[in-house]
Design a protein around this motif. Structure first.
Motif: not given
Length: 305
Positions: A70-84
């Motif tokens: 579940a946290d991998w999905w949260r990390l992916a969301g943060l990556a897309v929003l904050g770094h892409f």
């Protein structure tokens, strides 16, 4: 009620210096490289530095094994929003509007973070924070908004910058729960690395014909400074402060960034330093002090139970 400058306050001011000075550094580097290419290279360098430091400090393999599905999905969301998404919007907006307008719009970050945090129930801002935020915002207007050349800006660029600011504010608030389970270093590095993987194809399209070899020593110096200090060091400080002080209290320090950018530009680029800008700088710093007063008052209150 007593105000005390903590070590973390000093680190946050250093973070503001890194981000503020980064404007002049990037401006020099972009004379040689298109924005997307520059950003892709510096994100790759920063992500590599992050992963090396995580491996040395925490053990990269052990840290990755602790991450739940579940946290991998949260990390992916943060990556897309904050770094892409954020990086694409930021570069696209700056290219279409003035630096003054960009800095003024990003001055709304503390208010946006406080509103979103209050709406989600993460924090309950008091009158000192709202007052401090308002004073800082007024100070930013005096620094970068008063007398800004509206003719050099674009409505579309201002809109894109606003979306970039909104994505950064949402990204900051979204890290709230994750910082209870992962260190600021790990959260910064992993999300940036994931976002960089998405961003690299965009940067490769804009890479000059000569490739990396065509970049001069000055260009590489800008890339390395921006990657090591504006991204790696500043992001770790930011995440640490969000965990220790809360997103609202941390965000107010972003108001100091235009002040630093103004001072560095005056010293390095010889841009004029007017009395109005000095008054604005005093207002911004006064707002930061008021916000920290609320933090000190909240810390002093007894905890029930």
């Amino acid at each position: 009620m007593r105000f005390r400058v903590s070590r973390l306050d000093a680190w946050l001011l250093l973070m503001a210096f890194f981000w503020g000075s980064n404007f002049s550094v990037v401006k020099a580097a972009l004379r040689e490289l298109p924005g997307p290419a520059f950003n892709a290279i510096r994100l790759t360098v920063a992500s590599s530095l992050f992963l090396v430091v995580i491996a040395w400090h925490e053990g990269l393999g052990a840290s990755l094994q602790r991450v739940t599905r579940a946290d991998w999905w949260r990390l992916a969301g943060l990556a897309v929003l904050g770094h892409f998404i954020y990086q694409i919007l930021f570069l696209g907006g700056v290219a279409r509007t003035s630096v003054a307008n960009s800095a003024l719009i990003f001055g709304c970050t503390p208010i946006t973070v406080s509103l979103v945090s209050a709406w989600l129930g993460h924090e309950r801002p008091g009158w000192l924070r709202w007052t401090g935020t308002a004073i800082s915002l007024a100070g930013i207007y005096f620094v970068v908004g008063h007398g800004a050349r509206q003719g050099t800006s674009s409505l579309a660029g201002d809109g894109i910058i606003f979306l970039a600011m909104l994505s950064w504010a949402l990204y900051t608030v979204a890290t709230h729960g994750m910082l209870d389970r992962y260190s600021p270093l790990f959260l910064s590095g992993v999300t940036m690395a994931m976002g960089t993987v998405l961003y690299i194809p965009v940067g490769l399209y804009w890479l000059p014909a000569g490739g990396l070899v065509s970049i001069s020593p000055v260009g590489w110096a800008g890339i390395l400074y921006s990657a090591a200090f504006s991204l790696v060091a500043a992001y770790v400080i930011w995440y640490t402060a969000v965990r220790e002080l809360g997103s609202g209290h941390t965000a107010i320090y972003q108001n100091v960034v235009p002040i630093v950018a103004m001072a560095v530009a005056a010293l390095v680029l010889h841009e004029p330093l007017t009395a109005m800008k000095i008054y604005g700088a005093i207002a911004v710093l006064s707002g930061v002090v008021l916000t920290r007063l609320e933090s000190a008052e909240a810390t002093a209150e007894p905890v029930e139970g």
